[in-house]
Design an enzyme around this catalytic site. Sequence first.
Site, short mmCIF file in Angstrom:
data_model
loop_
_atom_site.label_atom_id
_atom_site.label_comp_id
_atom_site.label_asym_id
_atom_site.label_seq_id
_atom_site.Cartn_x
_atom_site.Cartn_y
_atom_site.Cartn_z
N HIS A 303 35.97 37.69 9.03
CA HIS A 303 36.71 37.14 10.17
C HIS A 303 36.63 35.62 10.18
O HIS A 303 35.91 35.02 10.98
CB HIS A 303 36.17 37.73 11.48
CG HIS A 303 36.49 39.18 11.66
ND1 HIS A 303 35.57 40.19 11.48
CD2 HIS A 303 37.65 39.79 12.02
CE1 HIS A 303 36.14 41.36 11.70
NE2 HIS A 303 37.41 41.15 12.03
N HIS A 307 41.25 34.89 6.65
CA HIS A 307 41.82 36.12 7.24
C HIS A 307 42.93 35.77 8.23
O HIS A 307 43.98 36.42 8.24
CB HIS A 307 40.71 36.89 7.95
CG HIS A 307 41.20 38.00 8.82
ND1 HIS A 307 41.85 39.13 8.34
CD2 HIS A 307 41.17 38.16 10.18
CE1 HIS A 307 42.16 39.93 9.35
NE2 HIS A 307 41.76 39.36 10.47
N HIS A 353 44.40 35.06 16.59
CA HIS A 353 43.95 36.38 17.04
C HIS A 353 42.45 36.64 16.85
O HIS A 353 41.88 37.51 17.51
CB HIS A 353 44.75 37.49 16.32
CG HIS A 353 44.24 37.82 14.95
ND1 HIS A 353 44.49 37.04 13.84
CD2 HIS A 353 43.49 38.86 14.51
CE1 HIS A 353 43.92 37.57 12.79
NE2 HIS A 353 43.29 38.69 13.15
N ASP A 354 41.77 35.90 15.97
CA ASP A 354 40.33 36.09 15.76
C ASP A 354 39.56 34.78 15.92
O ASP A 354 38.41 34.69 15.45
CB ASP A 354 40.05 36.67 14.37
CG ASP A 354 40.09 38.19 14.35
OD1 ASP A 354 39.82 38.80 15.40
OD2 ASP A 354 40.42 38.77 13.30
N ASP A 488 46.83 42.89 10.74
CA ASP A 488 45.41 42.63 10.89
C ASP A 488 44.56 43.56 10.02
O ASP A 488 43.46 43.18 9.61
CB ASP A 488 45.03 42.79 12.36
CG ASP A 488 43.63 42.32 12.67
OD1 ASP A 488 43.12 41.44 11.94
OD2 ASP A 488 43.03 42.82 13.64
#
Length: 627
Positions: A303, A307, A353-354, A488
Amino acid sequence: MVSTTTIRAHQDSKSISSITRINKSVMTLEFQNGINVIDSLLHANSTTKDMLTTYQCDGLCQLRRILLVTISSSSSSSSEEKSEYDEEDGIISHIPKKLLIESRQQGQHNSDDPSSNNKDTNQYLLSEFGGMKKEPSSRWKLVKKAVSTNSIIQELRRECTSKNDNDEAILPHYSAAAPVEWYQLDYETQLKLYHNHLSWENLMRWEDFDIFEVSKLCQGKPLLFVGWAILASPHSQIIMEETVSSSSKKEYNEDDDDDNSSESYNRKGYNFLETYKIPPKCMIDFLRAIEDRYLPDTINPYHNNIHAADVLQTTHSFLEMGSQYQLFDGGASPPTSALTLQMFSLLVGAAIHDVGHPGYNNAFQSKTFSQIALTYNDKSILENYHTSLAFQMVLGENAINSEWNIFKNMIPGEFVECKRFITEAILDTDMTFHFARYNEIKTLSIPSRNNINTGNDNDDDVNSSKDSTNKEMAYSWKVLKFILHMADISNLAKRQSISNQWTDCVLEEFFRQGDQEREMGLLPISPLCDRNTTSRADSQMGFISFVIRPSFEALQRHLPYTTDVILPLIKNNYEFWESQKNTEEEKSNNKNKTKKNDAIKKDEEKAKKKKKREIYTHSHGRLENGK
């Protein structure tokens, strides 16, 4: 006998009606002024018309039509106002019908009607306990349209009429900025990045886009480069092409000059910078700031910013598939403003998103009662955290929001919708929702497009067209959210060499969590997190069988590209891990055989030693007796 309260209420009602008529007159005058301004800009003898591009002229004509339609609708809309609440699918299913009926009835009654006394209470109950948001009244919507439209027109007028020393029109230039990191690369690296990875054609590739190679070439800044290449397109594409153009045709045999023209590049980008008035430097600073808040791969093997960049490129590839098959928006070209906002929100959501991921999953956060687990009450812990962190960066009290806030020039209502889209999309990446979303996509029907853009003007056809458009947008957003979720977790749907690298990354991050759990005494260790017992092959085969393959099979109804390109890759990866499992089992069997043979040898040695002792004891006894 009529009560004094009733008389006062009646008088108040008349006063409100009078004010409403005055407000409508003022709004109509404002709208007409806006039309007059547009006419002055587009007049044949106007000095400003020559300064406008065809795109700007078309935009002004569209604004003029909006004003005209709104003026005519405002004069006849009072008797046909919609409900004050937005009844989206599933929103009202859990709310008591009696409360809904009373609320609707109160919306239709005058203020002097006794049934309207508890209107505020019902609105509070619907809002606070039912999650229903009150729509602004039709008059407020008209005011917002008038203000935003006139402000756009006046700003454009100022831009067109302002002059520099050479008496030339000063127009905004969105292609003037690129990341300084781009110019810090040597020419050969720029050439490789553009022609092998970051050109529009390469960014659309699914099966063999190598984000690990991109990360190496751009010196550990893949999210900045990939984000700029996609979100700042077509201008980023033009800048990169111009940078490497001196030898591009000679060395790489690119297409002819027509394909490299600005007009061609308009078809190779999203034009988000113009649409939402985002300064190029602001977009670059935003991407750089987001990337800096991802932990490096030395701490988070999976993560991390690599990514994030991979998910962004994969989401973009999905969108291009949909565009190729005219999946979204009924195949409208260019896409409508509603779809453009959805796509912008989705791509920004992919980038963030992360962000800030600590390297330990939601289950670990709950078990350790971490601060973010307590903050979000164990519900989509990390997904809520990522979304909140990103928006705090650009909107929070301590944020340098003027530098990073890519939303600052959006129309307020547009930003609210964008923020909602981004939040929904990121929360849907929570794997606990996977099977619910999978079943939804599996059974989701593709809306009929027979009524979209019919060109008819009668009320029935217009209403039917609006209904069809709303259904189309609702459908597209459900698919788009699922697309981000699948992007994802798409590692096992990529080329095997790339997929295997991701497997190494994700399992190593899991194992590090397992090591931490063992050290903290948090037993049993979370599934797939024990490096001593987890089977690499079984973990990947199970993920493909129950998550990846069924999901992409469900998606192929909506994205036909999936059938020919993605599903074969999944099949190939499954077969690879199946062979790896056989190898693992063979090694395990050999290991067990070795252990068994070793045990047999030990037993034989023990038996020999025992026999020797017996012989020695017997012989020693005979000697003693002989004495």
